[in-house]
Design an enzyme around this catalytic site. Structure first.
Site, PDB file in Angstrom:
ATOM      1  N   PRO A 170      -4.374  -2.968   0.325  1.00 49.39           N
ATOM      2  CA  PRO A 170      -3.266  -2.298   1.023  1.00 49.39           C
ATOM      3  C   PRO A 170      -3.797  -1.273   2.020  1.00 49.39           C
ATOM      4  O   PRO A 170      -4.708  -0.499   1.692  1.00 49.39           O
ATOM      5  CB  PRO A 170      -2.486  -1.583  -0.092  1.00 49.39           C
ATOM      6  CG  PRO A 170      -2.979  -2.139  -1.385  1.00 49.39           C
ATOM      7  CD  PRO A 170      -4.353  -2.678  -1.136  1.00 49.39           C
ATOM      8  N   ILE A 171      -3.268  -1.323   3.213  1.00 53.44           N
ATOM      9  CA  ILE A 171      -3.524  -0.265   4.199  1.00 53.44           C
ATOM     10  C   ILE A 171      -2.227   0.510   4.335  1.00 53.44           C
ATOM     11  O   ILE A 171      -1.171  -0.083   4.570  1.00 53.44           O
ATOM     12  CB  ILE A 171      -3.959  -0.838   5.561  1.00 53.44           C
ATOM     13  CG1 ILE A 171      -5.296  -1.587   5.412  1.00 53.44           C
ATOM     14  CG2 ILE A 171      -4.092   0.266   6.593  1.00 53.44           C
ATOM     15  CD1 ILE A 171      -5.799  -2.212   6.710  1.00 53.44           C
TER      16      ILE A 171
END
Lengths: 61, 61, 61, 61, 61, 61
Positions: E2-3
């Protein structure tokens, strides 16, 4: 030169998007003093299953 | 560490995307002096119905 | 038409950024078959105090 | 007021997203001292065919 | 993987940001089943002069 | 609910930004049928040293 990204829920008609980009571009041109050709607008439609407010997905609210 | 987001119209083949991320990563590594593993690229395909220029959706242009 | 956003740490020289946008644009033109004038690149420099990995700010790592 | 964008691969259940937005909002409220209603979270699911690391699409890795 | 991008007003201490990234990463790890090293968080501080709600800059509200 | 991000070069006065957010919000409200309070606009000013077109930084063009 302004690049404008818009995130909203799906459900607008193509006609509404057409009107939005026309009017939002006019707003940019008139207030920011930029040529119309320099305004780009990208619309992203985000489902309520993927958008939360106050810790709750909008599809659950 | 560079995180790169690319927005473009749909229509490229998977092979084109493969070549793009390979070459763009090489460009980052060579010019920005960062290790290849640190480069992430995310591609978003934006339909012409959702991308406007000069106040007009590209699907209408 | 490709719009490219790059996030990286500060510290690159203007010459490095110049080389990066030249080479990344070339990569896009060659692999995605788009004219050079259609490629826009925006670079954002993000301080290590504002970028975290694995739950830790990079300035603390 | 915090607006939070999350990019991740598809494959999480709706229940996982529900738990994530609940816990991430709690994290924001407790550490940033903001009211829950002010926290918006938008989740984008990015296919492995569109996400690259080290010059390789994740679907090829 | 996840960014996470966070936009908020300036004014938080470095200690608050440190706590936020720690807790938000924990939330991601626990609910999305991803390793901590895969979570990146980027914080952008947006001045009230550049953030509007209901047609009014927050610095004017 | 529309969240609008605008990227442009620095150089606009606070009065121009004020007019822009007022008019762009009006455009959203009228064309997308959403309440004014639901429209948020975030403006990012991107220096010509960090924005490239056709492989050239705008500060070099």
């Amino acid at each position: 030169m302004p690049i404008i990204h818009v995130e909203m829920h799906p459900g607008r008609t193509q006609e509404q998007k057409r009107a939005f980009v026309r009017e939002a571009t006019k707003a940019a041109v008139e207030t920011l003093a930029c040529p119309p050709e320099s305004v780009e607008i990208i619309i992203a439609e985000i489902a309520k299953e993927s958008w939360a407010k106050a810790g709750k997905l909008k599809s659950d609210a």
